[in-house]
Design an enzyme around this catalytic site. Structure first.
Site, PDB file in Angstrom:
ATOM      1  N   ASP A 119       0.796  -1.224   0.000  1.00 36.85           N
ATOM      2  CA  ASP A 119       0.000   0.000   0.000  1.00 36.85           C
ATOM      3  C   ASP A 119       0.833   1.281   0.000  1.00 36.85           C
ATOM      4  O   ASP A 119       0.587   2.179  -0.814  1.00 36.85           O
ATOM      5  CB  ASP A 119      -0.965  -0.014   1.195  1.00 36.85           C
ATOM      6  CG  ASP A 119      -1.907   1.163   1.194  1.00 36.85           C
ATOM      7  OD1 ASP A 119      -1.499   2.277   1.610  1.00 36.85           O
ATOM      8  OD2 ASP A 119      -3.062   0.991   0.766  1.00 36.85           O
ATOM      9  N   ALA A 130      -5.014   2.391  -0.511  1.00 37.24           N
ATOM     10  CA  ALA A 130      -4.817   1.793  -1.834  1.00 37.24           C
ATOM     11  C   ALA A 130      -5.281   0.342  -1.843  1.00 37.24           C
ATOM     12  O   ALA A 130      -5.858  -0.132  -2.830  1.00 37.24           O
ATOM     13  CB  ALA A 130      -3.348   1.884  -2.239  1.00 37.24           C
ATOM     14  N   ASP A 131      -5.044  -0.375  -0.759  1.00 37.89           N
ATOM     15  CA  ASP A 131      -5.528  -1.750  -0.657  1.00 37.89           C
ATOM     16  C   ASP A 131      -7.052  -1.796  -0.694  1.00 37.89           C
ATOM     17  O   ASP A 131      -7.646  -2.608  -1.410  1.00 37.89           O
ATOM     18  CB  ASP A 131      -5.039  -2.386   0.643  1.00 37.89           C
ATOM     19  CG  ASP A 131      -3.651  -2.983   0.515  1.00 37.89           C
ATOM     20  OD1 ASP A 131      -3.381  -3.634  -0.503  1.00 37.89           O
ATOM     21  OD2 ASP A 131      -2.839  -2.806   1.430  1.00 37.89           O
ATOM     22  N   TYR A 132      -7.690  -0.934   0.088  1.00 34.84           N
ATOM     23  CA  TYR A 132      -9.155  -0.973   0.166  1.00 34.84           C
ATOM     24  C   TYR A 132      -9.797  -0.500  -1.136  1.00 34.84           C
ATOM     25  O   TYR A 132     -10.837  -1.028  -1.555  1.00 34.84           O
ATOM     26  CB  TYR A 132      -9.644  -0.124   1.345  1.00 34.84           C
ATOM     27  CG  TYR A 132      -9.216  -0.666   2.686  1.00 34.84           C
ATOM     28  CD1 TYR A 132      -9.382  -2.001   3.004  1.00 34.84           C
ATOM     29  CD2 TYR A 132      -8.609   0.160   3.627  1.00 34.84           C
ATOM     30  CE1 TYR A 132      -8.969  -2.506   4.226  1.00 34.84           C
ATOM     31  CE2 TYR A 132      -8.197  -0.340   4.853  1.00 34.84           C
ATOM     32  CZ  TYR A 132      -8.380  -1.668   5.149  1.00 34.84           C
ATOM     33  OH  TYR A 132      -7.967  -2.169   6.366  1.00 34.84           O
TER      34      TYR A 132
END
Length: 403
Positions: free
Chosen positions: A138, A167-169
């Site tokens: 991320d 960024a992951d979510y």
């Protein structure tokens, strides 16, 4: 009532956050998600001690799933997965480019087993380009997408990270929606397809409309950072921090009235939305200075009475007792024999006919080995042999045996 994704089997070979959260959303909506892990397990299982072998981070990314812990480097392990592929509608991994092919799990091989499968690959940078084979977590994507630049300190100019793995979510949400769309297309056409999602793609797309619109018109680009270096939308009052945003003309007029600064309503620097955008630094500086003259419990009712979007900055502990959160049952509690009382947010999307819900907490590593293998036609002797040969691994059985 069944969930909207009832009857869809998803094989989840992803690790960490983006992929697991995407498949968890499908599981919340009724899909049967089988999390396929190595005997060591997803790295997320090992980040903190948690409770009775389960940490909160893994628990929050993997609820409603079954766990199969299998050594895919062995011929027997690969055969188990291939049998599973024949029963699934979706196959998801987040290996770096080329790894799935080297493992014998590239799209061509998987599609030869199940012609109409939706094959999903999640990467950091995509499958080509100079960064394609680099590892990407991320913070790396925050740095590469421009987000860290957007968050830079207004006094020093130092870029900063958002203190959550946004960024992951964002990638997880993008992946879940894309998988659903691919399944919809599959229902209409009868064919599966390869869905490729990169974290960098997802994050730039997410940021563009608000953070980079000045780069839209080719040949007329202006610096997106113009106007971003003033105070942000967190304001100090005499006793606590609040936020307040006035975008429309009516909201700006309401804020001026709430602050007893009516003369600013017709100030030419702030007369229109464009004027307020061009002079954003000056506007926020004035607003910040005015709000510091008030207590939060004095100014917030005035702002709300004037229809200005505003709220206190709530701590995470305060969130547990917030009336809005409580009234809407956003947080739910579950009693688990293994993990005790657990609190989690319910699925955000509320379906009135096919409800999404938390049916089960995240599984222990390999907890569903025996059941899944039996469904695939393996008998008790086969399962014992696979366990003895360390093709499959069950952490629960190992612990109960004192291993």
């Amino acid at each position: 009532m069944p969930g909207a994704m009832e009857g869809v089997r998803v094989l989840d070979l992803t690790t960490m956050v983006a992929g697991p959260v995407a498949t968890m959303m499908l599981a919340d909506q009724g899909a049967e998600v089988i999390k396929v892990e190595s005997p060591h397990g997803d790295l997320m299982r090992h980040f903190s001690r948690g409770r009775n072998g389960m940490n909160a981070a893994f628990l929050s990314c993997n609820r409603n799933k079954r766990s199969l812990a299998v050594d895919l480097k062995s011929a027997d392990g690969l055969e188990i997965l291939k049998r599973l592929i024949a029963t699934a509608q979706v196959f998801v991994h987040n290996f770096r480019p080329g790894i799935a092919e080297r493992m014998g799990l590239g799209e061509e091989i998987v599609r030869a087993i199940r012609r109409d499968i939706v094959y999903v690959s999640i990467t950091g940078y995509g499958t080509k380009g100079p960064y394609a084979n680099q590892r990407a977590y991320d913070p790396v994507i925050q740095a590469m997408s421009g987000l860290a630049d957007i968050q830079r300190d207004r006094d020093t100019g130092r870029p900063r990270m958002v203190r959550t793995i946004i960024a992951d979510y964002t990638t997880a949400l993008t992946a879940a929606q894309a998988i659903t769309a691919a399944l919809f297309a599959r229902e209409r056409t009868g064919g599966g397809q390869h869905v490729r999602i990169s974290m960098l793609d997802a994050m730039i797309s997410y940021l563009w409309p608000e953070a980079m619109p000045s780069l839209t018109f080719v040949g007329d680009e202006t610096d997106p950072s113009d106007g971003e270096v003033g105070p942000d939308l967190v304001f100090a009052t005499q006793d606590r921090y609040i936020t307040a945003a006035a975008l429309s003309d009516d909201e700006w007029a309401g804020m001026c009235r709430a602050l007893n600064r009516q003369e600013l309503i017709d100030d030419l620097r702030f007369k229109t939305a464009r004027d307020r955008s061009v002079n954003a630094v000056e506007r926020r500086t004035i607003t910040s200075a005015e709000l510091e003259k008030w207590r939060a419990d004095e100014i917030l009712p005035r702002l709300l009475a004037n229809d200005v979007p505003s709220a206190p900055v709530v701590s995470r502990f305060e969130l547990l007792h917030d009336k809005q959160v409580s009234e809407n049952h956003i947080l739910e509690e579950f009693d688990s024999e293994q993990f005790g009382k657990v609190r989690m947010p319910r699925p955000a999307a509320l379906f009135d006919r096919t409800p999404a819900k938390i049916r089960a907490l995240a599984p222990r590593l390999g907890a569903d080995n025996a059941a899944i293998l039996a469904e695939l036609g393996y008998d008790a002797d086969d399962i014992t042999r696979l366990e003895s040969n360390k093709v499959v691994h069950n952490s629960v059985k190992k612990e109960s045996a004192g291993g």
